[in-house]
Design an enzyme around this catalytic site. Sequence first.
Site, PDB file in Angstrom:
ATOM      1  N   ALA A  63       0.855  -1.180   0.000  1.00 52.22           N
ATOM      2  CA  ALA A  63       0.000   0.000   0.000  1.00 52.22           C
ATOM      3  C   ALA A  63       0.892   1.230   0.000  1.00 52.22           C
ATOM      4  O   ALA A  63       2.067   1.150   0.345  1.00 52.22           O
ATOM      5  CB  ALA A  63      -0.867  -0.005   1.249  1.00 52.22           C
ATOM      6  N   GLY A 109       0.421  -5.216   0.748  1.00 49.97           N
ATOM      7  CA  GLY A 109      -0.719  -5.236  -0.173  1.00 49.97           C
ATOM      8  C   GLY A 109      -0.346  -5.826  -1.524  1.00 49.97           C
ATOM      9  O   GLY A 109      -1.199  -6.379  -2.228  1.00 49.97           O
ATOM     10  N   GLU A 112      -0.813  -9.383  -1.127  1.00 46.27           N
ATOM     11  CA  GLU A 112      -2.249  -9.636  -0.978  1.00 46.27           C
ATOM     12  C   GLU A 112      -2.958  -9.597  -2.344  1.00 46.27           C
ATOM     13  O   GLU A 112      -3.824 -10.422  -2.619  1.00 46.27           O
ATOM     14  CB  GLU A 112      -2.843  -8.634   0.012  1.00 46.27           C
ATOM     15  CG  GLU A 112      -2.369  -8.889   1.458  1.00 46.27           C
ATOM     16  CD  GLU A 112      -2.715  -7.768   2.394  1.00 46.27           C
ATOM     17  OE1 GLU A 112      -3.439  -8.037   3.379  1.00 46.27           O
ATOM     18  OE2 GLU A 112      -2.289  -6.622   2.139  1.00 46.27           O
ATOM     19  N   GLU A 132       4.055  -5.635   7.217  1.00 45.69           N
ATOM     20  CA  GLU A 132       3.216  -4.611   7.834  1.00 45.69           C
ATOM     21  C   GLU A 132       3.563  -4.365   9.310  1.00 45.69           C
ATOM     22  O   GLU A 132       3.518  -3.234   9.787  1.00 45.69           O
ATOM     23  CB  GLU A 132       1.734  -4.997   7.725  1.00 45.69           C
ATOM     24  CG  GLU A 132       1.128  -4.800   6.341  1.00 45.69           C
ATOM     25  CD  GLU A 132       1.294  -5.998   5.429  1.00 45.69           C
ATOM     26  OE1 GLU A 132       0.620  -6.050   4.384  1.00 45.69           O
ATOM     27  OE2 GLU A 132       2.108  -6.892   5.749  1.00 45.69           O
TER      28      GLU A 132
HETATM   29  N1  T1G Z   1       4.600   3.411  -0.027  1.00 45.13           N
HETATM   30  C1  T1G Z   1       5.074   4.640  -0.344  1.00 45.13           C
HETATM   31  N2  T1G Z   1       6.374   4.903  -0.673  1.00 45.13           N
HETATM   32  C2  T1G Z   1       7.201   3.862  -0.680  1.00 45.13           C
HETATM   33  C3  T1G Z   1       6.790   2.543  -0.350  1.00 45.13           C
HETATM   34  C4  T1G Z   1       5.409   2.338  -0.032  1.00 45.13           C
HETATM   35  N3  T1G Z   1       4.921   1.128   0.260  1.00 45.13           N
HETATM   36  N4  T1G Z   1       7.864   1.732  -0.441  1.00 45.13           N
HETATM   37  C5  T1G Z   1       8.897   2.505  -0.811  1.00 45.13           C
HETATM   38  N5  T1G Z   1       8.522   3.777  -0.945  1.00 45.13           N
HETATM   39  C6  T1G Z   1       9.361   4.913  -1.376  1.00 45.13           C
HETATM   40  C7  T1G Z   1      10.478   5.245  -0.387  1.00 45.13           C
HETATM   41  O1  T1G Z   1      10.054   6.122   0.607  1.00 45.13           O
HETATM   42  C8  T1G Z   1      11.533   5.875  -1.295  1.00 45.13           C
HETATM   43  O2  T1G Z   1      11.137   7.199  -1.536  1.00 45.13           O
HETATM   44  C9  T1G Z   1      11.376   5.095  -2.593  1.00 45.13           C
HETATM   45  O3  T1G Z   1      10.061   4.518  -2.545  1.00 45.13           O
HETATM   46  C10 T1G Z   1      12.368   3.982  -2.750  1.00 45.13           C
HETATM   47  O4  T1G Z   1      12.323   3.164  -1.589  1.00 45.13           O
HETATM   48  C11 T1G Z   1      -2.741  -3.199   2.610  1.00 45.13           C
HETATM   49  C12 T1G Z   1      -1.395  -2.046   4.715  1.00 45.13           C
HETATM   50  C13 T1G Z   1      10.289  -1.994  -1.567  1.00 45.13           C
HETATM   51  C14 T1G Z   1      12.115  -3.141  -0.408  1.00 45.13           C
HETATM   52  O5  T1G Z   1       6.341  -2.167   4.009  1.00 45.13           O
HETATM   53  O6  T1G Z   1      10.550  -2.151   2.122  1.00 45.13           O
HETATM   54  O7  T1G Z   1       0.782  -2.919   2.166  1.00 45.13           O
HETATM   55  O8  T1G Z   1      13.013   8.394  -0.453  1.00 45.13           O
HETATM   56  O9  T1G Z   1      14.661   3.687  -0.812  1.00 45.13           O
HETATM   57  O10 T1G Z   1      15.956   0.250  -0.862  1.00 45.13           O
HETATM   58  O11 T1G Z   1      -1.948  -4.922   3.931  1.00 45.13           O
HETATM   59  O12 T1G Z   1      11.128   0.388  -0.083  1.00 45.13           O
HETATM   60  O13 T1G Z   1      13.048   7.977  -2.898  1.00 45.13           O
HETATM   61  O14 T1G Z   1      11.384   9.570  -1.888  1.00 45.13           O
HETATM   62  O15 T1G Z   1      13.296   1.885   0.324  1.00 45.13           O
HETATM   63  O16 T1G Z   1      15.108  -0.338  -3.188  1.00 45.13           O
HETATM   64  C15 T1G Z   1       3.874  -2.800   3.087  1.00 45.13           C
HETATM   65  C16 T1G Z   1       8.069  -0.860   2.115  1.00 45.13           C
HETATM   66  C17 T1G Z   1       3.095  -1.515   3.113  1.00 45.13           C
HETATM   67  C18 T1G Z   1       7.399  -2.168   1.900  1.00 45.13           C
HETATM   68  C19 T1G Z   1      12.574  -1.141  -1.865  1.00 45.13           C
HETATM   69  N6  T1G Z   1       5.057  -2.623   2.284  1.00 45.13           N
HETATM   70  N7  T1G Z   1       9.143  -0.622   1.190  1.00 45.13           N
HETATM   71  O17 T1G Z   1      13.724  -0.819  -1.150  1.00 45.13           O
HETATM   72  O18 T1G Z   1      14.138   1.568  -2.036  1.00 45.13           O
HETATM   73  S1  T1G Z   1       1.685  -1.664   4.164  1.00 45.13           S
HETATM   74  C20 T1G Z   1       6.229  -2.308   2.824  1.00 45.13           C
HETATM   75  C21 T1G Z   1      10.330  -1.281   1.294  1.00 45.13           C
HETATM   76  C22 T1G Z   1       0.568  -2.600   3.272  1.00 45.13           C
HETATM   77  C23 T1G Z   1      -1.551  -3.862   3.162  1.00 45.13           C
HETATM   78  C24 T1G Z   1      -0.668  -3.024   3.999  1.00 45.13           C
HETATM   79  C25 T1G Z   1      11.405  -0.873   0.350  1.00 45.13           C
HETATM   80  C26 T1G Z   1      11.550  -1.803  -0.876  1.00 45.13           C
HETATM   81  P1  T1G Z   1      12.198   8.335  -1.696  1.00 45.13           P
HETATM   82  P2  T1G Z   1      13.675   2.600  -0.913  1.00 45.13           P
HETATM   83  P3  T1G Z   1      14.840   0.145  -1.841  1.00 45.13           P
END
Ligand code: T1G
Length: 706
Positions: A63, A109, A112, A132
Amino acid sequence: MPELVRYTVQDDVAIVTIDNPPVNALSPGVPEGIDAGVARAAADRAVKAVVLIGAGSTFIAGADIKVFGTIPNRDVSVDRSHRVHALLRRIEDCPKPVVCAIHGTALGGGLEFAMACHYRVAVPGAKVGQPEVLLGIIPGAGGTQRLPRLCGVATAVELCTLGQHIGAKRALAEGIVDHIVEGDLLAGAIAFALAKAAAGEVRKVREQEAKIADYGVAAAAIEAARASLKKTARGAHAPFAAIDAIAAGVQGGFDAGSAREIEIFADCVLSAESRNLIRLFFAEREAAKVPGVPKETATLEIRTAAVVGAGTMGGGIAMNYANAGIPVLLKESDQAALDRGLATIRKNYDNSAAKGKMTPEQVERVMSLIHPALTYEGFDQVDIVVEAVFENLDLKKSVFADLGRVTKPDCILASNTSTLDIDQFAHSSGRPASVIGHHFFSPANVMKLMEIVRGRESSNQTIATSLKLSKKLNKVGVVVGNCFGFVANRMLAYYMREAYLLLEEGASVPQIDKVMTGFGMPVGPFGMQDIAGIDVGARIRQYLRTIGATRAEGPESPVPDWLYEMGRYGQKTGAGWYRYEAGSRTPIPDPLIEELALKAAAERGIDRQPVADDEILSRIMVALANEGANVLEEHIAIRAGDIDVIYAYGFGYPRHRGGPMAYADSLGLTQVLAKVSEYRARLGDHWRPAPLLDRLAAEGNSFYGE
Ligand code: T1G
Ligand code: NAD
């Protein structure tokens, strides 16, 4: 408005492509685009199947985390979740096979949505997970219901409570992924989808009950997870919430479980725990952006390295380079020290192999990348040198003078000093632009933090190269200014000052440590010092006395130096603030410490009285925040978030509390200032409020609002 989701048809297969850089997050418009694409394919008579795929480097990374901050209340959260659940059911109810094609990551998500598809294929390098809980929430789009139906309750609980990413190979073995595509992902997915269409196979995960059918097995896995979490969660709630949602589905079925998940998710997403963890998520990414160092700054390639000093830190630092596949010279001053250093490295790797974290072949491969040395031969070829000799200014200056002479002009010269002035080494090397601090934390091969200490003349290229390198070494790099103790250790001195003084005033070592572990710290101040070594701090105090300085303003307790003089360095000598049985790391309270505290109190004219736990927590945390404000004001730390990232990764500060600065903000800076003033009146002028704290409190502002 860029098209976030594209619809194309290839070989009678509808290709629904998500294109929302950088990580294809489920930002507004993306779920709706997928929904429309699948509906269009279902209605398109020419189409036999559907493939869902991500453009760019990854499938959906979850998400859009930025959106969580916009959820005003519980009802809105519940309503949004119901709409996502219904959307995923529509995908699942598509009469034609829907195949999800995964490369990069399918997280939260993203996984999911993948599980709402009928089948999942992935490239060998893909990773999947439900991270999450690392954001203080639970899977909110059916993940707590569909995942156990694919991989069983035990694995689902593991993934949803630990939040780790697993590789495609394991995901296949667990039943999360159905097929690994070697070669072109889209072509492989289309072939897989057409085969399913030809066989008329459509499989709805929500109807798969086999892996959760044995209630006894499921219940046992759930109870075992709850029991182990009680030991490891350190006060975080989200992992327990994830288990509750999974359990609800095992007991009540998919619909009841989904309804429970939606309710639990709403509670989590509005919690302080989630706000703190999401703030820390973005603070960690922000830390990589350094004002004045443009994103496009050219960096140097680090292909070879050298480490000087193979002691506690040097050995661990060399392991980081070897683990990253970078050959590293490891130089010592004599053979005995070199042998000791190599033996410790070998033992560490053998321990990892014994725990199944590495294969014997992998151990031999990384060991073969570490090249022992007693001279500077070969130093003219390396791209970086990290110095980790004794914490002695003159010794380090002479080493940097050597390095300036024996290394190539663009070699980066880094120091692992904990406290000393980087600019003095820079001067000795004759190449100040290439000199920088790379301050690792003990044990260096484990702790993820790397304080990157910029000297007065460190070039942007040296700083940018260090930030890029920190990622390659699987560390979190945070750029800090050059002062005594930089950020982590400078603030820690105030954390420890209060611990020592509270001991003299009447608290006990186990009491203080219990309060801090109860707050969520992995170990209390005294247990931590027994791990790091009481001798390290004592040598630093000795050096400071030679320059008429102290680590922290205010009364300096003599007790740690008395322990040092007694040879009680902590775990490494079997006794420090605690006693340790031979071969054991279990701390045993020692009445001798009470005697020393009594003696120190008498010398300071203090009448020792019982101290309340609240007083202990407040004194220590307020001292940390007050000094943090000074560090910010002096630009030693760029942002409050940098300090919190440093404490989360350097000292295991409980992430669900956000970090020392976020915690102070949660108390309210007016309250924090009031506490500082109260302590100043009661305990002395060393409790002078930081000017920044004063100003922000007066403005009704916060450290993060600054
Ligand atoms: N939402 C918004 N921005 C995100 C994002 C996300 N999910 N993931 C990354 N970014 C932005 C980050 O801030 C950065 O921005 C750029 O992307 C590159 O990220 C419904 C509720 C995927 C392994 O927890 O673990 O889904 O600084 O530097 O090292 O059940 O990002 O360039 O402006 O980290 O290559 C669950 C979170 C969400 C994954 C890539 N998902 N992301 O790593 O790049 S909750 C996560 C990561 C959810 C559902 C629920 C990592 C990555 P900027 P980065 P990276
Ligand atoms: P240590 O005493 O364990 O190791 C220092 C090593 O340097 C010894 O093996 C010594 O033989 C070697 N050495 C001394 N002079 C040398 C020379 N001229 N050439 C090559 N090797 C030489 O110390 P440590 O704990 O590893 O600390 C090293 C540095 O890291 C210090 O600056 C310290 O402040 C810093 N540091 C320590 C910690 C910690 O927790 N121990 C954490 C972060 C940073």
